[in-house]
Design an enzyme around this catalytic site. Structure first.
Site, mmCIF file in Angstrom:
data_model
loop_
_atom_site.group_PDB
_atom_site.id
_atom_site.type_symbol
_atom_site.label_atom_id
_atom_site.label_comp_id
_atom_site.label_asym_id
_atom_site.label_seq_id
_atom_site.Cartn_x
_atom_site.Cartn_y
_atom_site.Cartn_z
ATOM 1 N N ILE A 14 0.846 -1.200 0.000
ATOM 2 C CA ILE A 14 0.000 0.000 0.000
ATOM 3 C C ILE A 14 0.879 1.248 0.000
ATOM 4 O O ILE A 14 0.582 2.254 -0.653
ATOM 5 C CB ILE A 14 -0.960 -0.004 1.210
ATOM 6 C CG1 ILE A 14 -1.759 -1.323 1.250
ATOM 7 C CG2 ILE A 14 -1.919 1.175 1.141
ATOM 8 C CD1 ILE A 14 -2.542 -1.547 2.536
ATOM 9 N N SER A 36 11.935 -5.693 5.293
ATOM 10 C CA SER A 36 11.613 -7.011 5.835
ATOM 11 C C SER A 36 10.517 -7.692 5.014
ATOM 12 O O SER A 36 10.409 -8.905 5.001
ATOM 13 C CB SER A 36 11.166 -6.903 7.301
ATOM 14 O OG SER A 36 10.057 -6.026 7.418
ATOM 15 N N SER A 127 -7.263 -0.978 10.382
ATOM 16 C CA SER A 127 -7.859 -2.075 9.618
ATOM 17 C C SER A 127 -9.299 -2.320 10.058
ATOM 18 O O SER A 127 -9.641 -2.123 11.238
ATOM 19 C CB SER A 127 -7.020 -3.330 9.877
ATOM 20 O OG SER A 127 -7.674 -4.479 9.421
ATOM 21 N N TYR A 152 -1.950 -9.627 15.775
ATOM 22 C CA TYR A 152 -1.881 -8.597 14.733
ATOM 23 C C TYR A 152 -3.048 -7.612 14.885
ATOM 24 O O TYR A 152 -2.846 -6.391 14.946
ATOM 25 C CB TYR A 152 -1.905 -9.212 13.325
ATOM 26 C CG TYR A 152 -2.192 -8.169 12.275
ATOM 27 C CD1 TYR A 152 -1.220 -7.238 11.919
ATOM 28 C CD2 TYR A 152 -3.461 -8.058 11.697
ATOM 29 C CE1 TYR A 152 -1.500 -6.230 11.000
ATOM 30 C CE2 TYR A 152 -3.751 -7.051 10.780
ATOM 31 C CZ TYR A 152 -2.770 -6.141 10.432
ATOM 32 O OH TYR A 152 -3.053 -5.139 9.534
ATOM 33 N N LYS A 156 -3.428 -3.257 16.009
ATOM 34 C CA LYS A 156 -4.154 -2.137 15.383
ATOM 35 C C LYS A 156 -5.052 -1.458 16.412
ATOM 36 O O LYS A 156 -5.138 -0.234 16.477
ATOM 37 C CB LYS A 156 -4.965 -2.636 14.181
ATOM 38 C CG LYS A 156 -4.095 -3.109 13.020
ATOM 39 C CD LYS A 156 -3.186 -2.005 12.505
ATOM 40 C CE LYS A 156 -2.192 -2.480 11.473
ATOM 41 N NZ LYS A 156 -1.161 -1.493 11.129
ATOM 42 N N PHE A 181 -10.408 -1.631 4.425
ATOM 43 C CA PHE A 181 -11.090 -2.912 4.266
ATOM 44 C C PHE A 181 -10.126 -3.838 3.506
ATOM 45 O O PHE A 181 -8.999 -3.973 3.943
ATOM 46 C CB PHE A 181 -12.506 -2.688 3.702
ATOM 47 C CG PHE A 181 -13.400 -2.211 4.837
ATOM 48 C CD1 PHE A 181 -13.196 -0.956 5.431
ATOM 49 C CD2 PHE A 181 -14.351 -3.047 5.394
ATOM 50 C CE1 PHE A 181 -13.939 -0.547 6.535
ATOM 51 C CE2 PHE A 181 -15.101 -2.645 6.497
ATOM 52 C CZ PHE A 181 -14.895 -1.397 7.069
ATOM 53 N N ASN A 202 -3.697 -14.235 1.472
ATOM 54 C CA ASN A 202 -4.877 -13.463 1.070
ATOM 55 C C ASN A 202 -5.454 -13.999 -0.234
ATOM 56 O O ASN A 202 -4.762 -14.613 -1.041
ATOM 57 C CB ASN A 202 -4.509 -11.980 0.920
ATOM 58 C CG ASN A 202 -4.103 -11.371 2.243
ATOM 59 O OD1 ASN A 202 -2.954 -10.982 2.434
ATOM 60 N ND2 ASN A 202 -5.027 -11.307 3.182
ATOM 61 N N GLY A 300 -11.171 -18.638 12.501
ATOM 62 C CA GLY A 300 -11.079 -17.202 12.807
ATOM 63 C C GLY A 300 -11.649 -16.291 11.741
ATOM 64 O O GLY A 300 -11.603 -15.071 11.893
ATOM 65 N N ASP A 301 -12.168 -16.847 10.628
ATOM 66 C CA ASP A 301 -12.698 -15.971 9.578
ATOM 67 C C ASP A 301 -13.972 -15.260 10.032
ATOM 68 O O ASP A 301 -14.818 -15.840 10.705
ATOM 69 C CB ASP A 301 -13.015 -16.777 8.301
ATOM 70 C CG ASP A 301 -12.003 -16.535 7.202
ATOM 71 O OD1 ASP A 301 -11.291 -15.516 7.265
ATOM 72 O OD2 ASP A 301 -11.917 -17.379 6.289
#
Ligand code: NAD
Ligand code: WQD
Length: 341
Positions: A14, A36, A127, A152, A156, A181, A202, A300-301
């Site tokens: 991004i 990294s 996010s 993670y 955020k 998103f 992804n 976890g979705d």
């Protein structure tokens, strides 16, 4: 004179697209990246698109002294966009301390340095993960923040809190928190795009790699959700549209136009698409048949989430304008370029 903007993580996915938009809008950019999860050769692509090669300082945002030296060297950093972070959800479960250190120490360092060097503003990459599974869709910025599903995601949430607390305690500049998103696609020139390391986690990079023959088969994680076709729904946004929102946020900060010291905006299209919608549209746009099979749900979705971007539309005057067809076509063009290398 051009205003100088620091972009941490600016050789990343991004970040690189945002650097292009910043340069094309007349800003001077210095990138800080520890490489990294990216390559310095990204600068070649940025230069081919814009005709300008931005400065790159290869250094780690967690290292306060190195970052201090960058601020001293450039002197007049007016504002920062902070992309630098580790972002792999699964890896964060394995290495939580690494994630907390990398994502939070980096953030604290930048906030302190912007203060010391009297900069005017800060933009933070947050996010939609902070919303978890929202009760009401589309999700607005005032929706409840849900307990994070991964370290993670927690970085955020904590990152946003750090910004709010530090602002409340008197930071001398304003901040804008942008909740992305699902960014997908690549610059239409195919000079820059996403560079996933190893097996992509992804959806869209996995789709393009399958279409290119790098992966044999794509797994669709579940078709038994409570959605029209049973697969999960997301708000997929073209990375160039996302990048443009950063330029507008930056202008708002530099022109002192923020209505509050910390503002938060959803950056999405406002349209939810299912995994199967994405696969069908990709096949239609590219003429490539995808080899996929339906498998079990991924742990976890979230079942479904898409943005209400009204506040970003009205307050920032920004709107995602790319169609999903254009976006997927750009992802495929980029994959073909990578595969030809
Ligand atoms: P990316 O991995 O492509 O880019 C991040 C960049 O930061 C990389 O170039 C990496 O080398 C660099 N970096 C990481 N830690 C660093 C450190 N300590 N010091 C200096 N550089 C460092 O990721 P991206 O997809 O471009 O994401 C950018 C930001 O947006 C991240 O903060 C991410 O959490 C956030 N975000 C991404 C998504 C997404 O789906 N891609 C969604 C929501 C939020
Ligand atoms: C999208 C959909 C999968 C791969 C992640 C992070 C989140 C945020 C955005 C940074 C889901 C399905 C995927 C595959 C599939 N990042 N899928 N087969 O899960 O929305 O979010 O990126 O902040 O924190 O968790 O994105 O692209 O992984 O998945 O069926 O091989 O595609 O189940 O429904 P997700 P994704």
């Amino acid at each position: 004179m051009k205003e100088l903007v620091l972009v941490t993580g600016g050789t990343g996915y991004i970040g690189s697209h945002t650097v292009v938009e910043l340069i094309e809008s007349g800003y001077e950019v210095v990138i800080v990246d520890n490489l990294s999860n990216s390559e310095a050769s990204v600068l070649d692509g940025i230069e081919r698109i814009t005709g300008t090669r931005p400065a790159l300082e290869i250094c780690d945002c967690t290292d306060f002294n190195q970052m201090h030296a960058v601020f001293e060297k450039y002197g007049s950093i007016r504002a920062a966009i902070h992309f630098a972070a580790s972002k792999a959800v699964g890896e964060s479960v394995e290495k939580p301390l690494m994630y907390y250190r990398n994502n939070l120490v980096s953030l604290i360092n930048i906030l302190e340095l912007l203060k010391e060097f009297k900069s005017k503003g800060f933009v933070f990459s947050s996010s939609c993960t902070v919303y978890g599974q929202p009760e009401v869709l589309p999700v607005t910025e005032t929706a409840a923040i849900q307990p994070a599903m991964s370290p993670y995601g927690n970085t955020k949430q904590i990152g946003e809190e750090i910004i709010r607390d530090a602002t409340h305690a008197g930071l001398p500049y304003a901040s804008i928190i942008l909740r992305y998103f699902n960014p997908i696609g690549a610059h239409p020139s195919a000079e820059i795009g996403e560079l996933p390391l190893g097996v992509p986690q992804n959806l869209v990079p996995f789709v393009t790699q399958t279409a290119a023959g790098i992966r044999e088969q794509l797994s669709v994680f579940g078709d038994d959700y409570n959605t029209p076709d049973g697969s999960c729904i997301r708000d997929y946004i073209h990375v160039v549209d996302l990048a443009k929102a950063h330029v507008i946020a930056m202008q708002r900060l530099l022109e002192n136009k923020s209505a509050e010291a910390v503002e938060t905006f959803n950056l999405g299209t406002g349209n939810g698409l299912s995994v199967l919608d994405i696969l069908k549209t990709f096949e239609k746009v590219t003429g490539k048949k995808l080899n996929y099979k339906i498998v079990g749900r991924r742990a976890g979705d979230i079942e479904q989430v898409w943005a209400d971007p009204t506040i970003a539309n009205d307050v920032l005057g920004w709107k995602a304008t790319s169609t999903v067809e254009e976006t997927l076509a750009s992802a495929w063009k980029w994959q073909q370029k990578l595969s030809a290398k």
